[in-house]
Design a protein around this motif. Sequence first.
Motif, PDB file in Angstrom:
ATOM      1  N   MET A 156       0.961  -1.119   0.075  1.00 39.70           N
ATOM      2  CA  MET A 156      -0.013  -0.134  -0.015  1.00 39.70           C
ATOM      3  C   MET A 156       0.956   1.182  -0.040  1.00 39.70           C
ATOM      4  SD  MET A 156      -3.089   1.099   2.688  1.00 39.70           S
ATOM      5  CE  MET A 156      -4.156   0.022   1.885  1.00 39.70           C
ATOM      6  N   ILE A 157       1.940   1.300   0.784  1.00 39.46           N
ATOM      7  CA  ILE A 157       2.739   2.545   0.766  1.00 39.46           C
ATOM      8  C   ILE A 157       3.537   2.505  -0.346  1.00 39.46           C
ATOM      9  CG2 ILE A 157       4.809   3.354   1.958  1.00 39.46           C
ATOM     10  CD1 ILE A 157       3.790   2.356   4.627  1.00 39.46           C
ATOM     11  N   GLY A 158       3.922   1.602  -1.152  1.00 33.63           N
ATOM     12  CA  GLY A 158       4.762   1.742  -2.367  1.00 33.63           C
ATOM     13  C   GLY A 158       3.787   2.140  -3.471  1.00 33.63           C
ATOM     14  N   VAL A 159       2.571   1.690  -3.553  1.00 32.19           N
ATOM     15  CA  VAL A 159       1.561   2.086  -4.313  1.00 32.19           C
ATOM     16  C   VAL A 159       1.367   3.631  -4.125  1.00 32.19           C
ATOM     17  CG1 VAL A 159      -0.647   1.967  -5.476  1.00 32.19           C
ATOM     18  CG2 VAL A 159       0.681   0.023  -4.980  1.00 32.19           C
ATOM     19  N   ASP A 160       0.948   4.056  -2.842  1.00 33.73           N
ATOM     20  CA  ASP A 160       0.731   5.164  -2.858  1.00 33.73           C
ATOM     21  C   ASP A 160       1.940   6.433  -3.057  1.00 33.73           C
ATOM     22  OD1 ASP A 160      -1.573   6.732  -1.381  1.00 33.73           O
ATOM     23  OD2 ASP A 160      -0.320   7.476  -0.095  1.00 33.73           O
ATOM     24  N   LEU A 161       3.288   6.081  -2.679  1.00 31.78           N
ATOM     25  CA  LEU A 161       4.243   6.754  -3.011  1.00 31.78           C
ATOM     26  C   LEU A 161       4.271   7.105  -4.566  1.00 31.78           C
ATOM     27  CD1 LEU A 161       7.342   5.342  -0.761  1.00 31.78           C
ATOM     28  CD2 LEU A 161       6.451   7.750  -0.848  1.00 31.78           C
ATOM     29  N   LEU A 162       4.115   6.094  -5.475  1.00 28.18           N
ATOM     30  CA  LEU A 162       3.894   6.189  -6.781  1.00 28.18           C
ATOM     31  C   LEU A 162       2.950   7.304  -7.061  1.00 28.18           C
ATOM     32  CD1 LEU A 162       4.619   2.636  -8.127  1.00 28.18           C
ATOM     33  CD2 LEU A 162       6.290   4.626  -8.335  1.00 28.18           C
TER      34      LEU A 162
END
Length: 210
Positions: A156-162
């Motif tokens: 979730m954090i990786g997607v939100d960072l992108l």
Amino acid sequence: MALETWLAYFAACWVISLSPGAGAIASMSSGLNHGFRRGYWNAVGLQLALALQIAVVAAGLGALLATSELAFGLIKWFGVAYLAYLGWRQWQAPVDELAAERAPRRPERPLALMLRGFLVNAGNPKAIVFILAVLPQFLDPARPLLVQYLVMAATMIGVDLLVMAGYTGLAARVLRLLRSPRQQRLLNRTFAGFFVAAAGLLALVRRTPG
């Protein structure tokens, strides 16, 4: 976590992150005011709050928040006040003649931008309730829960960072197109309106009776 379960969760994360909200508004505002490289620290702060929210749910405290009217209300009204404050700050933001290659004046420190992003996400109790409702749907009780929570948090954090990189970068590109104080003032006040609208929407949120 089975691969097909993770792929379904991965897709859900994209839908969640792409949905316009206070985090997207804060990211665009930071990109507009500070450019991409400095403004992206706001997105880091957003993710720190998201990680905390997931940890709260994993620890079982999310259920308490979902059923406590007082805790829900305190966090909600803090979020409303902070978003309204950000709207006021954006409305008051100074304008300047910006050359195409010149950075915005008086940029905020990375730590201040991180704190700003953290407070935007942390001030939304509905996010914890939402995570509490979504994450268990993808958990396999027969497998170690801690590992699954870590994988889900990283995803979730990786997607939100992108996604927030996209919002920040888009606004930073818009910044380079601004030439006149009138254009900058209009954009500042547009974002101020977005923040106030987000505060108004958050004020209307009610705890789902449990």
